[in-house]
Scaffold this active site. Structure first.
Site, PDB file in Angstrom:
ATOM      1  N   ILE A   1       0.916  -1.143   0.000  1.00 50.81           N
ATOM      2  CA  ILE A   1       0.000   0.000   0.000  1.00 50.81           C
ATOM      3  C   ILE A   1       0.955   1.191   0.000  1.00 50.81           C
ATOM      4  O   ILE A   1       1.548   1.519   1.030  1.00 50.81           O
ATOM      5  CB  ILE A   1      -0.941   0.000   1.222  1.00 50.81           C
ATOM      6  CG1 ILE A   1      -1.826  -1.248   1.217  1.00 50.81           C
ATOM      7  CG2 ILE A   1      -1.794   1.270   1.226  1.00 50.81           C
ATOM      8  CD1 ILE A   1      -2.739  -1.385   2.425  1.00 50.81           C
ATOM      9  N   PRO A   2       1.160   1.805  -1.160  1.00 51.58           N
ATOM     10  CA  PRO A   2       2.326   2.678  -1.381  1.00 51.58           C
ATOM     11  C   PRO A   2       2.256   4.075  -0.762  1.00 51.58           C
ATOM     12  O   PRO A   2       2.178   5.083  -1.460  1.00 51.58           O
ATOM     13  CB  PRO A   2       2.392   2.750  -2.907  1.00 51.58           C
ATOM     14  CG  PRO A   2       0.975   2.621  -3.343  1.00 51.58           C
ATOM     15  CD  PRO A   2       0.353   1.660  -2.364  1.00 51.58           C
ATOM     16  N   CYS A   3       2.355   4.138   0.560  1.00 49.66           N
ATOM     17  CA  CYS A   3       2.346   5.424   1.240  1.00 49.66           C
ATOM     18  C   CYS A   3       3.585   6.257   0.906  1.00 49.66           C
ATOM     19  O   CYS A   3       3.556   7.474   1.040  1.00 49.66           O
ATOM     20  CB  CYS A   3       2.199   5.232   2.744  1.00 49.66           C
ATOM     21  SG  CYS A   3       3.378   4.088   3.467  1.00 49.66           S
ATOM     22  N   HIS A   4       4.647   5.606   0.423  1.00 50.96           N
ATOM     23  CA  HIS A   4       5.853   6.351   0.037  1.00 50.96           C
ATOM     24  C   HIS A   4       5.609   7.227  -1.189  1.00 50.96           C
ATOM     25  O   HIS A   4       6.381   8.133  -1.464  1.00 50.96           O
ATOM     26  CB  HIS A   4       7.020   5.384  -0.221  1.00 50.96           C
ATOM     27  CG  HIS A   4       6.784   4.422  -1.333  1.00 50.96           C
ATOM     28  ND1 HIS A   4       6.030   3.276  -1.172  1.00 50.96           N
ATOM     29  CD2 HIS A   4       7.171   4.441  -2.635  1.00 50.96           C
ATOM     30  CE1 HIS A   4       5.983   2.623  -2.324  1.00 50.96           C
ATOM     31  NE2 HIS A   4       6.659   3.318  -3.230  1.00 50.96           N
ATOM     32  N   ARG A   5       4.522   6.986  -1.908  1.00 51.80           N
ATOM     33  CA  ARG A   5       4.190   7.771  -3.108  1.00 51.80           C
ATOM     34  C   ARG A   5       3.393   9.030  -2.777  1.00 51.80           C
ATOM     35  O   ARG A   5       3.004   9.756  -3.674  1.00 51.80           O
ATOM     36  CB  ARG A   5       3.403   6.903  -4.099  1.00 51.80           C
ATOM     37  CG  ARG A   5       4.216   5.741  -4.632  1.00 51.80           C
ATOM     38  CD  ARG A   5       3.436   4.902  -5.621  1.00 51.80           C
ATOM     39  NE  ARG A   5       4.191   3.691  -5.934  1.00 51.80           N
ATOM     40  CZ  ARG A   5       3.633   2.557  -6.308  1.00 51.80           C
ATOM     41  NH1 ARG A   5       2.331   2.458  -6.446  1.00 51.80           N
ATOM     42  NH2 ARG A   5       4.392   1.490  -6.558  1.00 51.80           N
TER      43      ARG A   5
END
Length: 163
Positions: free
Chosen positions: A132-136
């Site tokens: 779940i790409p929270c780094h994006r």
């Protein structure tokens, strides 16, 4: 029963958690909001869900785009679930701001405004980072703001996706 598995990534050890069927957590060891109690009370195991998640991570860290998402089971609030659903729509190599996510949630709920800070709180507590790409998620005007796994890791993950 909770299960745990440790994956050695290029950016450090990652703890994977499962309920036995689905992925329930993915954290860099010792990241902010790391669930020490869950980890210490879990059984180390090599479950099929962990093998599937390791395959996903191997593909991802090799600079390729995984074409699947392991089954995920989140025990969270409706707001956080809505935020995580939006995070899953951010394409590999792309970014979205906290404000953009807040605007989407406001529109979905038929309200005029949603707090970008509330979105930030949900993003920061994402229990399944990377997948779940929270780094994006970035700040206004493209600023790189916090990442529970560390800003240095956020930068490396974004660089990996820009190759």
């Amino acid at each position: 029963m909770d299960y745990i598995y440790h994956y050695h990534s290029p950016l450090g050890v990652i703890a994977l958690a499962s309920d036995g069927e689905s992925l329930t957590g993915l954290w860099f060891d010792e990241q902010k909001y790391f669930p020490h109690k869950l980890i210490s009370e879990s059984i180390e195991s090599e479950l099929p869900i962990f093998k599937q998640t390791v395959k996903w991570l191997d593909i991802y860290f090799s600079g390729n785009i995984p074409d699947f998402i392991p089954p995920i089971n989140l025990n969270t609030t409706p707001l956080r679930k809505a935020v995580y659903d939006i995070l899953l729509t951010i394409l590999y190599g792309q970014t979205m701001t906290y404000g953009e996510i807040a605007n989407i949630i406001a529109e979905q709920n038929g309200v005029e405004r949603m707090s970008a800070q509330a979105v930030g709180g949900a993003v920061g507590h994402n229990p399944v980072s990377i997948i779940i790409p929270c780094h994006r998620v970035i700040g206004a005007y493209g600023s790189l703001t916090g990442y529970a796994g560390g800003l240095d890791r956020k930068i490396e993950l974004l660089k990996l996706e820009k190759q």
